[in-house]
Design a protein around this motif. Structure first.
Motif, mmCIF file in Angstrom:
data_model
loop_
_atom_site.group_PDB
_atom_site.id
_atom_site.type_symbol
_atom_site.label_atom_id
_atom_site.label_comp_id
_atom_site.label_asym_id
_atom_site.label_seq_id
_atom_site.Cartn_x
_atom_site.Cartn_y
_atom_site.Cartn_z
ATOM 1 N N PRO A 105 0.825 -1.218 0.000
ATOM 2 C CA PRO A 105 0.000 0.000 0.000
ATOM 3 C C PRO A 105 0.859 1.268 0.000
ATOM 4 O O PRO A 105 0.534 2.232 -0.691
ATOM 5 N N ARG A 106 1.942 1.281 0.766
ATOM 6 C CA ARG A 106 2.821 2.448 0.816
ATOM 7 C C ARG A 106 3.394 2.747 -0.562
ATOM 8 O O ARG A 106 3.379 3.882 -1.027
ATOM 9 N N GLU A 107 3.880 1.718 -1.243
ATOM 10 C CA GLU A 107 4.459 1.914 -2.577
ATOM 11 C C GLU A 107 3.392 2.351 -3.576
ATOM 12 O O GLU A 107 3.644 3.188 -4.443
ATOM 13 N N THR A 108 2.190 1.822 -3.458
ATOM 14 C CA THR A 108 1.091 2.216 -4.339
ATOM 15 C C THR A 108 0.777 3.700 -4.170
ATOM 16 O O THR A 108 0.592 4.429 -5.150
ATOM 17 N N ILE A 109 0.745 4.165 -2.911
ATOM 18 C CA ILE A 109 0.458 5.575 -2.631
ATOM 19 C C ILE A 109 1.559 6.468 -3.187
ATOM 20 O O ILE A 109 1.283 7.469 -3.860
ATOM 21 N N LEU A 110 2.820 6.116 -2.934
ATOM 22 C CA LEU A 110 3.933 6.933 -3.428
ATOM 23 C C LEU A 110 3.992 6.929 -4.955
ATOM 24 O O LEU A 110 4.294 7.952 -5.573
ATOM 25 N N SER A 111 3.701 5.800 -5.570
ATOM 26 C CA SER A 111 3.678 5.726 -7.039
ATOM 27 C C SER A 111 2.579 6.613 -7.620
ATOM 28 O O SER A 111 2.774 7.279 -8.642
ATOM 29 N N GLU A 112 1.432 6.637 -6.961
ATOM 30 C CA GLU A 112 0.337 7.491 -7.430
ATOM 31 C C GLU A 112 0.685 8.962 -7.273
ATOM 32 O O GLU A 112 0.397 9.775 -8.151
ATOM 33 N N LEU A 113 1.305 9.324 -6.157
ATOM 34 C CA LEU A 113 1.739 10.711 -5.970
ATOM 35 C C LEU A 113 2.745 11.093 -7.050
ATOM 36 O O LEU A 113 2.645 12.168 -7.647
ATOM 37 N N HIS A 114 3.693 10.210 -7.346
ATOM 38 C CA HIS A 114 4.673 10.485 -8.404
ATOM 39 C C HIS A 114 3.990 10.628 -9.763
ATOM 40 O O HIS A 114 4.337 11.504 -10.558
ATOM 41 N N ALA A 115 3.013 9.789 -10.042
ATOM 42 C CA ALA A 115 2.285 9.872 -11.314
ATOM 43 C C ALA A 115 1.586 11.221 -11.455
ATOM 44 O O ALA A 115 1.590 11.830 -12.530
ATOM 45 N N ALA A 174 -4.493 19.433 -4.033
ATOM 46 C CA ALA A 174 -5.825 19.898 -3.632
ATOM 47 C C ALA A 174 -6.925 19.355 -4.546
ATOM 48 O O ALA A 174 -8.071 19.214 -4.116
ATOM 49 N N ALA A 175 -6.578 19.030 -5.782
ATOM 50 C CA ALA A 175 -7.576 18.520 -6.731
ATOM 51 C C ALA A 175 -8.129 17.158 -6.302
ATOM 52 O O ALA A 175 -9.268 16.816 -6.636
ATOM 53 N N ASP A 176 -7.331 16.371 -5.577
ATOM 54 C CA ASP A 176 -7.794 15.070 -5.082
ATOM 55 C C ASP A 176 -7.000 14.721 -3.838
ATOM 56 O O ASP A 176 -5.928 14.125 -3.910
ATOM 57 N N ARG A 177 -7.521 15.114 -2.710
ATOM 58 C CA ARG A 177 -6.821 14.941 -1.427
ATOM 59 C C ARG A 177 -6.740 13.501 -0.959
ATOM 60 O O ARG A 177 -6.126 13.212 0.057
ATOM 61 N N THR A 178 -7.344 12.567 -1.693
ATOM 62 C CA THR A 178 -7.283 11.156 -1.302
ATOM 63 C C THR A 178 -6.474 10.311 -2.280
ATOM 64 O O THR A 178 -6.374 9.100 -2.094
ATOM 65 N N LEU A 179 -5.911 10.938 -3.290
ATOM 66 C CA LEU A 179 -5.181 10.207 -4.346
ATOM 67 C C LEU A 179 -6.009 9.043 -4.877
ATOM 68 O O LEU A 179 -5.573 7.902 -4.935
ATOM 69 N N TRP A 203 -6.250 11.409 3.598
ATOM 70 C CA TRP A 203 -6.036 12.836 3.373
ATOM 71 C C TRP A 203 -4.583 13.049 2.976
ATOM 72 O O TRP A 203 -3.687 12.375 3.482
ATOM 73 N N VAL A 204 -4.354 14.014 2.087
ATOM 74 C CA VAL A 204 -2.998 14.398 1.681
ATOM 75 C C VAL A 204 -2.884 15.904 1.852
ATOM 76 O O VAL A 204 -3.759 16.646 1.403
ATOM 77 N N GLU A 205 -1.820 16.331 2.488
ATOM 78 C CA GLU A 205 -1.628 17.758 2.769
ATOM 79 C C GLU A 205 -0.197 18.161 2.445
ATOM 80 O O GLU A 205 0.750 17.567 2.960
ATOM 81 N N ALA A 206 -0.056 19.154 1.592
ATOM 82 C CA ALA A 206 1.268 19.716 1.298
ATOM 83 C C ALA A 206 1.503 20.899 2.231
ATOM 84 O O ALA A 206 0.602 21.693 2.481
ATOM 85 N N ALA A 251 15.839 26.343 -4.861
ATOM 86 C CA ALA A 251 15.348 25.012 -4.516
ATOM 87 C C ALA A 251 14.600 25.081 -3.198
ATOM 88 O O ALA A 251 14.813 25.987 -2.394
ATOM 89 N N GLY A 252 13.756 24.127 -2.986
ATOM 90 C CA GLY A 252 13.029 24.048 -1.735
ATOM 91 C C GLY A 252 12.438 22.673 -1.555
ATOM 92 O O GLY A 252 12.224 21.937 -2.515
ATOM 93 N N ILE A 253 12.210 22.343 -0.313
ATOM 94 C CA ILE A 253 11.574 21.073 0.011
ATOM 95 C C ILE A 253 10.125 21.354 0.377
ATOM 96 O O ILE A 253 9.844 22.209 1.219
ATOM 97 N N VAL A 254 9.235 20.629 -0.282
ATOM 98 C CA VAL A 254 7.804 20.724 0.011
ATOM 99 C C VAL A 254 7.419 19.450 0.764
ATOM 100 O O VAL A 254 7.321 18.380 0.162
ATOM 101 N N PRO A 255 7.237 19.542 2.092
ATOM 102 C CA PRO A 255 6.796 18.354 2.830
ATOM 103 C C PRO A 255 5.353 18.003 2.460
ATOM 104 O O PRO A 255 4.513 18.885 2.293
ATOM 105 N N VAL A 256 5.093 16.720 2.319
ATOM 106 C CA VAL A 256 3.748 16.231 2.013
ATOM 107 C C VAL A 256 3.405 15.167 3.046
ATOM 108 O O VAL A 256 4.143 14.197 3.210
ATOM 109 N N VAL A 257 2.298 15.366 3.751
ATOM 110 C CA VAL A 257 1.862 14.409 4.760
ATOM 111 C C VAL A 257 0.745 13.563 4.149
ATOM 112 O O VAL A 257 -0.280 14.086 3.713
ATOM 113 N N LEU A 258 0.984 12.254 4.127
ATOM 114 C CA LEU A 258 0.041 11.284 3.581
ATOM 115 C C LEU A 258 -0.611 10.543 4.749
ATOM 116 O O LEU A 258 0.065 9.804 5.473
#
Length: 138
Positions: A4-14, A91-96, A102-105, A123-130
């Motif tokens: 599930p973790r890899e599926t979520i990260l892959s979807e975020l990358h997509a 913000a367009a889909d907070r549930t991926l 919930w997903v929050e940047a 450069a900057g780091i944008v933390p994303v909480v899944l």
């Protein structure tokens, strides 16, 4: 089969890959930054889950990071536009697509980086909480 973790990260990358900037995952910073910018998704830390019983569930607040990098004369505006596009995509889909609760940047932490013989980088780091829940630990 993906976890599930890899599926979520892959979807975020997509979803990041649909932006005009080049989106990588877990890569090192390349020698050249594309004109539209560069995004590098770092897997981050799932952290210790909160546990509820009956039924047994593990609630994660996984902190991933997106490195946003731009270069060029108009890097402040380009960086701002890139970060805004990350926020709009999330913000367009907070549930991926239902993979997360919930997903929050969070706000980026930008820095200017001088490059010898070339235009500076911004450069900057944008933390994303899944936030997601599993019936088992990762």
């Amino acid at each position: 089969m993906l976890t599930p973790r890899e599926t979520i990260l892959s979807e975020l990358h997509a979803r990041l890959s649909a932006l005009p900037a080049t989106a990588l995952r877990g890569e090192v910073l390349p020698e050249r930054v594309p004109a539209a910018g560069l995004l590098i998704l770092r897997d981050g830390e799932p952290g210790e889950p909160e546990v509820t019983l009956s039924p047994l569930r593990y609630h994660y607040q996984h902190r991933a990071e997106i490195e946003a990098v731009v270069q060029g004369a108009d890097r402040d505006t380009t960086f701002d536009t890139l970060c805004a596009s990350i926020g709009a995509t999330i913000a367009a889909d907070r549930t991926l697509g239902g993979l997360c609760d919930w997903v929050e940047a969070e706000a980026p932490r930008p820095v200017d980086l001088p490059v010898e013989g070339a235009a500076s980088l911004k450069a900057g780091i944008v933390p994303v909480v899944l936030h997601y829940t599993l019936s088992h630990t990762l």
